[in-house]
Structures are given as structure tokens and as C-alpha cells.
Design a protein around this motif. Structure first.
Motif, PDB file in Angstrom:
ATOM      1  N   LEU A 169       0.833  -1.201   0.000  1.00  0.00           N
ATOM      2  CA  LEU A 169       0.000   0.000   0.000  1.00  0.00           C
ATOM      3  C   LEU A 169       0.868   1.252   0.000  1.00  0.00           C
ATOM      4  O   LEU A 169       1.910   1.290   0.659  1.00  0.00           O
ATOM      5  N   ASP A 170       0.433   2.250  -0.707  1.00  0.00           N
ATOM      6  CA  ASP A 170       1.131   3.536  -0.709  1.00  0.00           C
ATOM      7  C   ASP A 170       0.502   4.438   0.345  1.00  0.00           C
ATOM      8  O   ASP A 170       0.047   5.550   0.059  1.00  0.00           O
ATOM      9  N   LEU A 171       0.451   3.927   1.583  1.00  0.00           N
ATOM     10  CA  LEU A 171      -0.185   4.645   2.687  1.00  0.00           C
ATOM     11  C   LEU A 171       0.702   4.577   3.919  1.00  0.00           C
ATOM     12  O   LEU A 171       1.341   3.553   4.188  1.00  0.00           O
ATOM     13  N   THR A 172       0.723   5.651   4.687  1.00  0.00           N
ATOM     14  CA  THR A 172       1.386   5.632   5.984  1.00  0.00           C
ATOM     15  C   THR A 172       0.418   5.082   7.030  1.00  0.00           C
ATOM     16  O   THR A 172      -0.757   4.806   6.738  1.00  0.00           O
ATOM     17  N   PHE A 173       0.897   4.940   8.254  1.00  0.00           N
ATOM     18  CA  PHE A 173       0.056   4.499   9.362  1.00  0.00           C
ATOM     19  C   PHE A 173      -1.166   5.412   9.499  1.00  0.00           C
ATOM     20  O   PHE A 173      -2.307   4.951   9.566  1.00  0.00           O
ATOM     21  N   GLY A 174      -0.912   6.721   9.506  1.00  0.00           N
ATOM     22  CA  GLY A 174      -2.012   7.672   9.629  1.00  0.00           C
ATOM     23  C   GLY A 174      -2.912   7.692   8.404  1.00  0.00           C
ATOM     24  O   GLY A 174      -4.128   7.828   8.525  1.00  0.00           O
ATOM     25  N   GLY A 175      -2.314   7.549   7.221  1.00  0.00           N
ATOM     26  CA  GLY A 175      -3.101   7.527   5.997  1.00  0.00           C
ATOM     27  C   GLY A 175      -4.043   6.344   5.951  1.00  0.00           C
ATOM     28  O   GLY A 175      -5.204   6.463   5.520  1.00  0.00           O
ATOM     29  N   PHE A 176      -3.565   5.192   6.388  1.00  0.00           N
ATOM     30  CA  PHE A 176      -4.404   3.992   6.457  1.00  0.00           C
ATOM     31  C   PHE A 176      -5.586   4.242   7.386  1.00  0.00           C
ATOM     32  O   PHE A 176      -6.743   3.941   7.043  1.00  0.00           O
ATOM     33  N   ALA A 177      -5.322   4.811   8.559  1.00  0.00           N
ATOM     34  CA  ALA A 177      -6.389   5.058   9.535  1.00  0.00           C
ATOM     35  C   ALA A 177      -7.414   6.060   9.006  1.00  0.00           C
ATOM     36  O   ALA A 177      -8.623   5.906   9.224  1.00  0.00           O
ATOM     37  N   LEU A 178      -6.956   7.091   8.305  1.00  0.00           N
ATOM     38  CA  LEU A 178      -7.869   8.094   7.774  1.00  0.00           C
ATOM     39  C   LEU A 178      -8.826   7.509   6.745  1.00  0.00           C
ATOM     40  O   LEU A 178     -10.013   7.863   6.700  1.00  0.00           O
ATOM     41  N   VAL A 179      -8.318   6.609   5.906  1.00  0.00           N
ATOM     42  CA  VAL A 179      -9.171   5.996   4.896  1.00  0.00           C
ATOM     43  C   VAL A 179     -10.159   5.024   5.531  1.00  0.00           C
ATOM     44  O   VAL A 179     -11.349   4.986   5.173  1.00  0.00           O
ATOM     45  N   MET A 180      -9.676   4.249   6.503  1.00  0.00           N
ATOM     46  CA  MET A 180     -10.511   3.185   7.056  1.00  0.00           C
ATOM     47  C   MET A 180     -11.434   3.643   8.177  1.00  0.00           C
ATOM     48  O   MET A 180     -12.393   2.940   8.524  1.00  0.00           O
ATOM     49  N   LEU A 228       1.710   5.901  24.321  1.00  0.00           N
ATOM     50  CA  LEU A 228       2.953   6.323  23.675  1.00  0.00           C
ATOM     51  C   LEU A 228       3.322   5.400  22.522  1.00  0.00           C
ATOM     52  O   LEU A 228       3.882   5.844  21.503  1.00  0.00           O
ATOM     53  N   MET A 229       3.022   4.109  22.679  1.00  0.00           N
ATOM     54  CA  MET A 229       3.284   3.163  21.597  1.00  0.00           C
ATOM     55  C   MET A 229       2.480   3.540  20.352  1.00  0.00           C
ATOM     56  O   MET A 229       3.006   3.515  19.230  1.00  0.00           O
ATOM     57  N   LEU A 230       1.220   3.905  20.542  1.00  0.00           N
ATOM     58  CA  LEU A 230       0.384   4.319  19.417  1.00  0.00           C
ATOM     59  C   LEU A 230       0.944   5.571  18.749  1.00  0.00           C
ATOM     60  O   LEU A 230       0.963   5.678  17.516  1.00  0.00           O
ATOM     61  N   VAL A 231       1.391   6.517  19.559  1.00  0.00           N
ATOM     62  CA  VAL A 231       2.011   7.725  19.003  1.00  0.00           C
ATOM     63  C   VAL A 231       3.248   7.349  18.198  1.00  0.00           C
ATOM     64  O   VAL A 231       3.488   7.875  17.101  1.00  0.00           O
ATOM     65  N   GLY A 232       4.017   6.411  18.722  1.00  0.00           N
ATOM     66  CA  GLY A 232       5.217   5.949  18.014  1.00  0.00           C
ATOM     67  C   GLY A 232       4.883   5.340  16.664  1.00  0.00           C
ATOM     68  O   GLY A 232       5.594   5.565  15.673  1.00  0.00           O
ATOM     69  N   PHE A 233       3.800   4.569  16.617  1.00  0.00           N
ATOM     70  CA  PHE A 233       3.374   3.996  15.335  1.00  0.00           C
ATOM     71  C   PHE A 233       3.128   5.103  14.309  1.00  0.00           C
ATOM     72  O   PHE A 233       3.570   5.030  13.165  1.00  0.00           O
ATOM     73  N   GLY A 234       2.367   6.127  14.747  1.00  0.00           N
ATOM     74  CA  GLY A 234       2.002   7.193  13.821  1.00  0.00           C
ATOM     75  C   GLY A 234       3.177   8.049  13.400  1.00  0.00           C
ATOM     76  O   GLY A 234       3.301   8.410  12.222  1.00  0.00           O
ATOM     77  N   VAL A 235       4.065   8.362  14.341  1.00  0.00           N
ATOM     78  CA  VAL A 235       5.220   9.208  14.033  1.00  0.00           C
ATOM     79  C   VAL A 235       6.258   8.442  13.217  1.00  0.00           C
ATOM     80  O   VAL A 235       6.874   8.985  12.291  1.00  0.00           O
ATOM     81  N   GLY A 236       6.450   7.171  13.538  1.00  0.00           N
ATOM     82  CA  GLY A 236       7.505   6.395  12.884  1.00  0.00           C
ATOM     83  C   GLY A 236       7.169   5.954  11.480  1.00  0.00           C
ATOM     84  O   GLY A 236       8.068   5.766  10.648  1.00  0.00           O
ATOM     85  N   SER A 237       5.884   5.790  11.175  1.00  0.00           N
ATOM     86  CA  SER A 237       5.495   5.265   9.869  1.00  0.00           C
ATOM     87  C   SER A 237       6.010   6.097   8.689  1.00  0.00           C
ATOM     88  O   SER A 237       6.604   5.556   7.755  1.00  0.00           O
TER      89      SER A 237
END
Length: 411
Positions: A169-180, A228-237
Motif C-alpha cells: 500500500l502507498d499509505l502511511t500508518f495515519g493515511g491507512f487510519a484516515l481511509v478506514m 505512547l506506543m500508538l504515538v510511536g506507530f504514527g510518528v515512525g510510519s
């Protein structure tokens, strides 16, 4: 079909039986290694192809291992019990508000800590709380099961199927969440209404008298670490950081914290990580890769639609549902998603609708279904096949159709 082509088919059947029986870790890992070895011996895959498969699965398996530890420590710390207690208190003993709270809690746990945490750790707490408060456990238990599959749409880390699809997928962690997110919102409405209707008698019954109930404190540090883990997912993606680095860091902090409080031992940590299952998943990947280059892969490729309109997306979701319930959604993801990648992100996301929501159609659709059933048996409340399929066959098709329509509108 040449005889050698039957070897990976037989190997997959063996692995599906093992997944259903869920034997001890050594047996599970041994069966996986034997199936992978037999598949490799056919010559259908080269060492390079096997290595590529393992490299692709490696980050996903590492995430699985570490998030299971995170969820286990949260369970031992009483996070799920405390959350369930607050749901019960907010509902003031009334079945419908309690059910609504449990439904939303199960969706949240699935999205944040993956579906395994919902079926293995949250479900027993929900069932125990219902029995303790004199209300029916059935609506809450089925809400946990439905949300374990359907609510895993939101984040890439909510389900292994999502993580396996992310490289395509051409999506980041946040991009995936926004679509879904809007898709999940529609699914939650359908699932909630469906469960309310199917369990209306249970929810209308008056609670039986019960004694005082416990009010466990909410463990602050596990809650903060998970946040914080969730924030890490979003920032790191966007930076290319694999999710397992964040889940591993969270697991290390929580294990150190829990060890100081005597909540678990080193052996408990190993048990929570389920290393045998990690080996099993890697071996499954090798077997499915061989199937993908054989007749089954050709059959699936021939049935993929050319367009990505509503009918095309629905066809993809239905194909994914069929494969999930025949092969389990994990195997189906490994087989189907690479074939859909050239069609673009929307086609892959449509497949995830079938792989996640559609996997709730039968017990063989996902390993979560099997784990839920096994857990309910251990709790002394074995679910009937009739009731499971009454719920799954009535809700799943409607939920899947609504999800496809929502994805078509937002894509």
C-alpha cells in the motif's frame, strides 16, 4: 494436477488442522517446520524465494511477538478488568448500556492491541463480569468476537492481515487510519444494530441479584505506555520505522515494570510471546508462497476483476471472504494481496474488508475465531454452533456490503 503441486496443498491442510487443534508449542512449531520442509523439497521455491518470504514476514512476526507481550502485561496488571469495571459502573447494572460499553471497549482493544488481546484477554473478563453482575454473558461475548474481526480495520497494527498488506500500500500508518475510519464507523453501526436485534431477549432480561462487585484500580503506567506506543506507530510510519520497534520498546518497559511488581517471571514472558506460533506463521508463509506460484495462485489471479468500481470492489471483498474461510485469513492475505497490488490501494483495502470482516463468517475464517471458541469452552460456556452461525450468517454479509459501499464512497 502434477503430484508435486499437491504437496503444498496437503501441507496447508495439515497446518489448518494444527491451527484448529492448537496443540502444545513444540507440536505446533514442529508441524510448521515439517510442512515448510516438505514444500521446499518439491523444488517449487528456490532458497532466494524462501528468504524473500521470510524477510517479508519477519517484521510482522516480530510485531506479533512483542504486542502479545504488551497485551499480556496489560492483562496481568488489571487493565482489562479495570476497564470492564468502569463500563459496568457507567451502565449502572442495566444490560443495554453495559452491552454498549463492552461493544465499544472491544472495538478499542482490537484497534489498539490487536484482535488476539480481545479474544484471549478481554473476553474472559467480560464473561466473568456479566456472570458476576447477574446479566447474560452471551451479548458481550459475541460482541468481543465480532469486534475482534470487524474492528481490526482501523489501524495497520490491529490485525496481522493489515500489517502483511502494508508493504503493498502507498499509505502511511495515519493515511491507512484516515481511509478506514469512516468505513469502520459504518461497520460499527451495522454490527451494533445487528447484535442488539439478535440478542434483544438477553438484553431485555432483568439482572439477577448479586453481591458486591470489585472496583479494581486503573493501572496508569501500562495505559501511558500503550498510548505512547500508538504515538510511536504514527510518528515512525512516515520515517519508515517498522511497528515492531515501537511494540518492542513498549514490551521492554512493561516487562521491567511488571517484574519489579512480581506480576510475571521470565518464563511467563516467553509464554506470552508464543514463539512456537511465530515459527508456525513463518512456515505458513513458505507454504502459501508455493501455493501462489502453483495452480491455486493461477485460479485466484483469473478471478480478480479488472476495474475498481463498486462491483469490482465487492467482487474482491467476496473473493477475499471465500479464501479467508477456506484457508484462514492469514493464509488468504499472503496469497491474495500481492496479486491485487497492481490494481492500487483501494483494491487491496477492499480485500482487507473480506479478510477481516468476512473472516467472521465461520470458525475457520480466522485464528481469532478458534481462540475465542476455545476460551469460551475453558470458561465453562461453550458456544453452540447454531448460535455462532446465526450471528455470523446474518450480520457478516450486511456488514461486508456496507463496508464496501463506504470504501467506494471515500476512495
Amino acid at each position: 494436477m502434477p503430484a508435486l503441486d499437491l504437496v503444498p496443498v496437503a501441507a496447508l491442510l495439515v497446518l489448518l488442522v494444527v491451527a484448529y487443534l492448537h496443540p502444545r508449542g513444540r507440536v505446533e512449531a514442529g508441524a510448521g517446520l515439517a510442512a515448510a520442509a516438505a514444500t521446499f523439497a518439491t523444488g517449487m521455491l528456490t532458497w532466494s524465494e524462501v528468504a524473500d518470504t521470510l524477510r517479508h514476514l519477519g517484521p510482522v512476526v516480530l510485531f506479533l511477538v512483542t504486542i502479545l507481550v504488551v497485551a499480556d502485561v496489560c492483562g496481568r496488571a488489571g487493565l482489562f478488568a479495570a476497564a470492564a469495571a468502569r463500563v459496568r459502573d457507567l451502565g449502572r447494572g442495566r444490560p443495554v448500556p453495559i452491552f454498549t460499553g463492552v461493544f465499544l471497549l472491544a472495538a478499542l482493544v482490537t484497534a489498539v492491541l490487536s484482535l488476539d488481546a480481545t479474544v484471549v484477554l478481554l473476553t474472559p473478563v467480560v464473561v466473568g463480569a456479566a456472570v458476576g453482575t447477574g446479566t447474560s454473558y452471551r451479548p458481550g461475548a459475541h460482541a468481543c468476537l465480532r469486534m475482534a474481526n470487524s474492528a481490526s480495520l482501523l489501524l495497520p497494527v490491529s490485525n496481522l492481515t493489515n500489517l502483511l498488506a502494508m508493504p503493498h500500500l502507498d499509505l502511511t500508518f495515519g493515511g491507512f487510519a484516515l481511509v478506514m475510519a469512516p468505513v469502520l464507523a459504518v461497520v460499527l453501526v451495522v454490527e451494533y444494530v445487528g447484535l442488539r436485534l439478535l440478542f434483544r431477549r438477553d438484553l431485555a432480561a432483568e439482572p439477577e441479584p448479586h453481591g458486591p462487585v470489585e472496583h479494581p484500580p486503573l493501572p496508569v503506567l501500562p495505559l501511558v505506555v500503550v498510548g505512547l506506543m500508538l504515538v510511536g506507530f504514527g510518528v515512525g510510519s512516515p520515517l519508515g520505522v517498522e511497528p515492531f520497534w515501537c511494540s518492542a520498546a513498549a514490551a521492554l518497559v512493561l516487562v521491567a515494570w511488571a517484574r519489579r511488581r512480581g506480576l510475571l517471571t521470565a518464563r511467563d514472558v516467553v509464554g506470552a510471546a508464543h514463539p512456537a506460533f511465530a515459527v508456525f506463521v513463518l512456515c505458513l508463509g513458505v507454504v502459501v508462497e508455493a501455493l501462489a506460484v502453483g495452480p491455486l495462485g493461477d485460479w485466484v489471479a483469473d478471478r480478480i476483476p479488472d476495474g475498481s468500481g463498486f462491483v469490482g470492489l465487492l467482487t474482491i471483498a467476496l473473493l477475499a471472504t471465500l479464501l479467508a474461510n477456506l484457508l484462514t485469513n492469514l493464509s488468504a492475505t499472503l496469497l491474495l494481496v500481492p496479486l491485487l497490488a497492481p490494481l492500487g490501494d483501494t483494491a487491496v483495502l477492499a480485500a482487507l474488508l473480506g479478510l477481516n470482516i468476512g473472516s467472521g463468517l465461520s470458525y475457520t475464517g480466522s485464528l481469532a475465531n478458534l481462540l475465542w471458541r476455545r476460551g469460551m469452552v475453558r470458561l465453562g460456556h461453550p458456544p453452540s454452533m447454531r448460535e455462532f452461525h446465526r450471528v455470523s450468517l446474518l450480520i457478516t454479509p450486511v456488514s461486508l456490503l456496507a463496508a464496501v459501499a463506504a470504501l467506494f464512497l471515500v476512495s
